[in-house]
Design a protein around this motif. Structure first.
Motif, mmCIF file in Angstrom:
data_model
loop_
_atom_site.group_PDB
_atom_site.id
_atom_site.type_symbol
_atom_site.label_atom_id
_atom_site.label_comp_id
_atom_site.label_asym_id
_atom_site.label_seq_id
_atom_site.Cartn_x
_atom_site.Cartn_y
_atom_site.Cartn_z
ATOM 1 N N GLY A 391 0.925 -1.199 0.024
ATOM 2 C CA GLY A 391 0.129 -0.242 0.015
ATOM 3 C C GLY A 391 0.844 1.325 -0.007
ATOM 4 O O GLY A 391 0.490 2.451 -0.735
ATOM 5 N N ALA A 392 2.004 1.350 0.743
ATOM 6 C CA ALA A 392 2.888 2.495 0.939
ATOM 7 C C ALA A 392 3.542 2.790 -0.593
ATOM 8 O O ALA A 392 3.771 3.708 -0.759
ATOM 9 N N TYR A 393 3.624 1.528 -1.146
ATOM 10 C CA TYR A 393 4.511 1.536 -2.332
ATOM 11 C C TYR A 393 3.549 2.308 -3.472
ATOM 12 O O TYR A 393 3.930 3.061 -4.255
ATOM 13 N N VAL A 394 2.377 1.617 -3.537
ATOM 14 C CA VAL A 394 1.334 2.307 -4.739
ATOM 15 C C VAL A 394 0.957 3.832 -4.303
ATOM 16 O O VAL A 394 0.648 4.623 -5.126
ATOM 17 N N GLN A 447 -6.035 -4.892 3.551
ATOM 18 C CA GLN A 447 -7.123 -4.066 3.392
ATOM 19 C C GLN A 447 -6.648 -2.483 3.089
ATOM 20 O O GLN A 447 -7.023 -2.030 1.992
ATOM 21 N N GLN A 448 -5.744 -2.259 3.924
ATOM 22 C CA GLN A 448 -5.143 -0.730 3.748
ATOM 23 C C GLN A 448 -4.574 -0.731 2.415
ATOM 24 O O GLN A 448 -4.575 0.221 1.511
ATOM 25 N N SER A 449 -3.749 -1.957 2.068
ATOM 26 C CA SER A 449 -2.784 -1.826 0.913
ATOM 27 C C SER A 449 -3.744 -1.723 -0.297
ATOM 28 O O SER A 449 -3.672 -1.043 -1.251
ATOM 29 N N VAL A 450 -4.854 -2.435 -0.389
ATOM 30 C CA VAL A 450 -5.550 -2.588 -1.557
ATOM 31 C C VAL A 450 -6.481 -1.211 -1.690
ATOM 32 O O VAL A 450 -6.688 -0.678 -2.743
ATOM 33 N N LEU A 451 -6.764 -0.814 -0.540
ATOM 34 C CA LEU A 451 -7.277 0.766 -0.634
ATOM 35 C C LEU A 451 -6.317 1.593 -1.377
ATOM 36 O O LEU A 451 -6.886 2.603 -2.003
ATOM 37 N N ASP A 452 -5.276 1.634 -0.744
ATOM 38 C CA ASP A 452 -4.185 2.429 -1.431
ATOM 39 C C ASP A 452 -4.192 2.244 -2.770
ATOM 40 O O ASP A 452 -4.027 3.413 -3.731
ATOM 41 N N LEU A 453 -4.169 1.138 -3.332
ATOM 42 C CA LEU A 453 -4.346 0.790 -4.730
ATOM 43 C C LEU A 453 -5.379 1.263 -5.510
ATOM 44 O O LEU A 453 -5.188 1.774 -6.441
ATOM 45 N N LEU A 454 -6.573 0.997 -4.866
ATOM 46 C CA LEU A 454 -7.723 1.520 -5.607
ATOM 47 C C LEU A 454 -7.763 2.944 -5.592
ATOM 48 O O LEU A 454 -8.208 3.590 -6.691
ATOM 49 N N ASN A 455 -7.298 3.597 -4.741
ATOM 50 C CA ASN A 455 -7.045 5.251 -4.674
ATOM 51 C C ASN A 455 -6.295 5.793 -5.802
ATOM 52 O O ASN A 455 -6.528 6.384 -6.435
ATOM 53 N N ALA A 456 -5.018 4.966 -5.882
ATOM 54 C CA ALA A 456 -3.895 5.319 -6.757
ATOM 55 C C ALA A 456 -4.487 5.326 -8.235
ATOM 56 O O ALA A 456 -4.303 5.800 -9.150
ATOM 57 N N ALA A 457 -5.151 4.137 -8.431
ATOM 58 C CA ALA A 457 -5.655 3.744 -9.837
ATOM 59 C C ALA A 457 -6.735 4.410 -10.222
ATOM 60 O O ALA A 457 -7.055 4.685 -11.555
ATOM 61 N N THR A 458 -7.581 5.267 -9.421
ATOM 62 C CA THR A 458 -8.731 6.079 -9.692
ATOM 63 C C THR A 458 -8.210 7.678 -9.598
ATOM 64 O O THR A 458 -9.189 8.392 -9.881
ATOM 65 N N ASN A 459 -7.187 8.092 -9.239
ATOM 66 C CA ASN A 459 -6.729 9.572 -9.073
ATOM 67 C C ASN A 459 -6.002 10.060 -10.176
ATOM 68 O O ASN A 459 -4.795 9.545 -9.950
#
Length: 459
Positions: A391-394, A447-459
């Motif tokens: 999550g920190a990576y993405v 869950q935190q990591s995938v939320l970071d991913l979904l945030n990054a992919a939609t922003n």
């Protein structure tokens, strides 16, 4: 099928738009996301998404078969207080029956809930569906993931997972980012609750002997300040950065030590310090102190030897102040990208983005397996520190991607997000450790990591 008579709930009734024990015939819709079977019976969980309520039914059975709901406020981990809601039996002469409707969430106590339907043939074994919830606060991929993450927000400790410390800082950051990106402010309350409950914990102002922990919290409060404009969050981020600066020493020529009781110099602590000092400069008018600290940090870090010949970053330096060759954890590759992006905003130096791009080009290729990001040595567990790394990576990769005019990492972020959504998700929008699919548990780190991913992919 007619509605059964009201039965006593196993816990106090929850009242939101409507109170528990509402007649399902009043529901404007009927969505059935999960089912189960036992002894030829079909057990179905039904949802009224418009009103955030659900009910259970049992069919193809006989008199004496029982059906009920369980309600959990922590993602299906426990449900003692929400057990056997609407418990009722198929009447004489019938083959099926249903409960009344019950609320999924308890908005009055900020309980983020889930339901499952359970049934028991007369004298037989119990079977239950998987846990699921309505689309309330879960209309899109990222908001559904945020809601599932909030099921792990402990309403007593005000930390994620009950007592997660630096991982809670990351989880809160992911939630704040989702508020900014999606516009769904339902969980904005968590910011002040985390702050007020924990401001005096450990060393106070979210400081302790682990300087990377302090850095994670400092960046979380930068995000909180950006969203709310509340100056106390900026002041705490500043106190965190000053605490890190107090632990800068001359071992290996400079850098912030990982722990105040030792002199180990590692990548993550110093990457966080670079981003935090740069962010403070960008938010404090007339600042020179934090800018100078950021410049000193980058001058030391880029020459420290932690960046290897593959343009990946190892964990830290050994006792001889040489790259220790330890794993190239994903978070070491990502935090630096966000740090260089923030430092570029502070200085205007385009060479910083060139360096960041070189690092990102390497990590997005070398840390993929079959086209999907994978942590070195990735395991099946979602507990401990490691599940938060991706999550920190993405998050850092997303920050760089937004800064670059050609958005070169959008395809990778989208591909990873699609893979996780298609292969690593259950009916409750809980995610596991492997974005390409496979065995694994689910917990707040993943869950935190995938939320970071979904945030990054939609922003």
């Amino acid at each position: 099928m007619s509605s059964p008579p009201a039965t006593a709930a196993a816990s106090a009734a929850v009242c939101n738009k409507y109170c528990d024990a509402r007649d399902p015939s009043l529901s404007p819709q009927d969505r059935a996301p999960v089912t189960a079977a036992v002894a030829s019976r079909s057990i179905v969980l039904h949802f009224d998404d418009a009103d955030a309520m659900g009910w259970a039914s049992i069919d193809n059975g006989g008199p004496g078969d029982r059906v009920w709901l369980d309600r959990s406020m922590d993602g299906g981990r426990t449900w003692a207080g929400g057990s056997r809601l609407g418990d009722t039996a198929v009447p004489s002469g019938g083959r099926g029956w249903r409960t009344q409707m019950f609320n999924v969430d308890d908005w009055n106590t900020r309980g983020v809930g889930a339901l499952r339907a359970c049934g028991q043939p007369a004298g037989g074994a119990i079977a239950c569906t998987a846990w699921a919830r309505t689309t309330w606060n879960a209309a899109g991929r990222s908001t559904a993931a945020a809601t599932s993450l909030m099921m792990s927000f402990d309403r007593s400790s005000k930390l994620f997972g009950g007592n997660g410390w630096w991982t809670s800082a990351n989880a809160l950051t992911a939630v704040i980012d989702n508020i900014r990106i999606s516009g769904m402010g339902s969980y904005r309350y968590a910011i002040a609750e985390v702050y007020d409950k924990n401001i005096n914990a450990q060393g106070g102002q979210f400081r302790n002997e682990y300087l990377d922990d302090t850095g994670w919290w400092g960046l979380a409060w930068i995000e909180a300040y950006d969203l709310t404009g509340d100056r106390r969050y900026l002041d705490t981020a500043r106190a965190d950065a000053d605490h890190m600066y107090a632990n800068w020493n001359n071992t290996c020529g400079g850098g912030v030590r990982w722990n105040s009781n030792g002199n180990y110099k590692n990548a993550i602590t110093n990457e966080l310090y670079l981003r935090l000092t740069s962010a403070l400069h960008n938010r404090i008018p007339g600042d020179t102190t934090y800018l100078n600290r950021a410049k000193s940090e980058w001058n030391w870090f880029k020459n420290s030897g932690m960046i290897n010949g593959d343009h990946l970053i190892n964990d830290g330096l050994n006792d001889s102040c040489v790259n220790n060759g330890q794993p190239t954890w994903t978070y070491n590759q990502g935090v630096i990208l966000g740090a260089l992006t923030e430092f570029h905003r502070a200085t205007g130096d385009s060479a910083l983005l060139t360096t960041a791009r070189q690092l990102a080009d390497s990590s997005t290729v070398r840390l993929q397996t079959n086209g999907v990001l994978r942590e070195p040595g990735e395991g099946d567990s979602c507990t401990g520190d490691g599940p938060s790394f991706k999550g920190a990576y993405v998050r850092g990769l997303g920050a760089l991607n937004r800064q670059l005019s050609d958005h070169p990492y959008a395809p990778a972020l989208t591909r990873w997000a699609n893979s996780a959504y298609d292969h690593d998700r259950n009916a409750l929008d809980q995610y596991g450790p492997h974005w390409s699919g496979g065995n694994g548990t689910s917990d707040y780190g993943c869950q935190q990591s995938v939320l970071d991913l979904l945030n990054a992919a939609t922003n």
